[in-house]
Design an enzyme around this catalytic site. Structure first.
Site, PDB file in Angstrom:
ATOM      1  N   HIS A  61       0.849  -1.199   0.000  1.00  0.00           N
ATOM      2  CA  HIS A  61       0.000   0.000   0.000  1.00  0.00           C
ATOM      3  C   HIS A  61       0.878   1.239   0.000  1.00  0.00           C
ATOM      4  CE1 HIS A  61       0.970  -0.598   4.207  1.00  0.00           C
ATOM      5  NE2 HIS A  61       0.451   0.575   4.533  1.00  0.00           N
ATOM      6  N   ASP A  65       5.703   4.558   5.249  1.00  0.00           N
ATOM      7  CA  ASP A  65       6.629   3.577   5.819  1.00  0.00           C
ATOM      8  C   ASP A  65       6.816   2.350   4.931  1.00  0.00           C
ATOM      9  OD1 ASP A  65       3.970   2.953   6.410  1.00  0.00           O
ATOM     10  OD2 ASP A  65       4.441   1.947   8.293  1.00  0.00           O
ATOM     11  N   HIS A 264       6.836  -5.910  11.076  1.00  0.00           N
ATOM     12  CA  HIS A 264       6.082  -4.651  11.112  1.00  0.00           C
ATOM     13  C   HIS A 264       5.688  -4.286  12.547  1.00  0.00           C
ATOM     14  CE1 HIS A 264       2.934  -1.621  10.267  1.00  0.00           C
ATOM     15  NE2 HIS A 264       3.593  -1.431   9.131  1.00  0.00           N
TER      16      HIS A 264
END
Length: 301
Positions: A61, A65, A264
């Protein structure tokens, strides 16, 4: 053999000991990069992966980040002497995102082919099938499944039984048909039965969905976000459309995967290992990822 390297395990913002989201897969010398957060190029230098042989870049996406490192990387690839096209896959809107980022990397010696929100499996690299799944995040987001096919073994007895001239064996073994003097020789005349390949799935920046377990089903490695390790942070996970360790573990269990690799991590979680039990209580074969984590997967006999 398929090699997987976590280049960055961070979410949100880079930390002194943690780069932002990026993973690279190496197969037969060709590379697939998934996301490109800050620190990607530095991490690639650490592991010595090289830049020129990146053929596919998969973006989950468009949040910073996961993409801010992209223009610099594209420029470095150009400086490495790359002239062959690169394919970038991403969710709806990825073409505009790449176009915007390229304002600071406008001139490249290679073409970029962009595939936006594909709804069918893709064969971009030989023996590799890339599939995607729409996820539930605050911007369009997709997960990825990478299936590395394994060619059947060459069967000498079968080739002799089918009277296949030896001169054609190599061509047929590569999966190519041969027609000679009106006779058609098919690869199936010299090859044995299908063999199991290697499946790697990656899901990040989403809430758990009922569609995920089937998508990741029987993955040899399931790479999943673990933004929050503490169960007390569930409300934050729901609000920000992320997952906790336990939610990732539930998906791994339902998907019957071999191993779960968590990544993540929130900047607020400095020591993810402290919360590992929240995942292993549900799915024992859980690994807490870290920058420059490397794992190799071999084809099974």
């Amino acid at each position: 053999m398929v090699d997987i390297s976590l280049l960055g395990c961070g979410g949100g913002m880079p930390m002194p000991n943690r780069f932002l989201s990026s993973t690279i897969i190496n197969y037969k010398g060709r590379k697939i990069l998934i996301d490109c957060g800050e620190g990607t190029q530095v991490a690639m230098r650490f592991i010595g992966s090289g830049f020129k042989s990146i053929d596919v870049i998969c973006i989950t996406h468009g949040h910073g980040d996961h993409v801010v490192g992209l223009p610099g990387l594209l420029a470095t690839i150009g400086n490495s002497g790359r002239v062959d096209p690169i394919t970038i896959i991403g969710p709806k809107g990825i073409e505009d995102i790449v176009k915007g980022l390229r304002v600071i990397a406008p001139y490249l010696p290679y073409d970029i082919n962009i595939i936006e929100n594909p709804n069918i499996p893709l064969n971009i690299i030989e023996d590799l099938v890339v599939s995607t799944l729409e996820l539930d995040h605050s911007s369009p987001c997709i997960g990825y499944s990478f299936y590395f096919k394994r060619k059947p073994k060459f069967d000498v007895d079968k080739a002799n039984t089918n009277n296949v001239p030896r001169i054609f064996w190599s061509t047929l073994q590569k999966g190519e048909r041969v027609i000679e003097k009106g006779i058609t020789y098919e690869p199936s005349m010299v090859l044995g039965s299908e063999r199991q390949g290697i499946k790697i799935s990656l899901i990040t920046d989403t809430r758990p969905l009922d569609t995920i377990p089937d998508f990741i089903k029987e993955s040899d490695l399931f790479i999943c976000e673990g933004t929050y390790g503490d169960e007390e942070d569930l409300d934050k996970a729901v609000k920000n459309k992320h997952m906790t360790f336990s939610e990732a573990a539930q998906l791994a269990l339902k998907g019957n995967v071999d191993e779960l690799l968590l990544t993540h991590f929130s900047p607020a979680m400095s020591e993810p290992e402290l919360f590992k039990q929240n995942a292993t209580n549900i799915f024992e074969k859980t690994i807490i990822g870290h920058d420059m984590f490397v794992k190799s997967l071999a084809f099974r006999d």
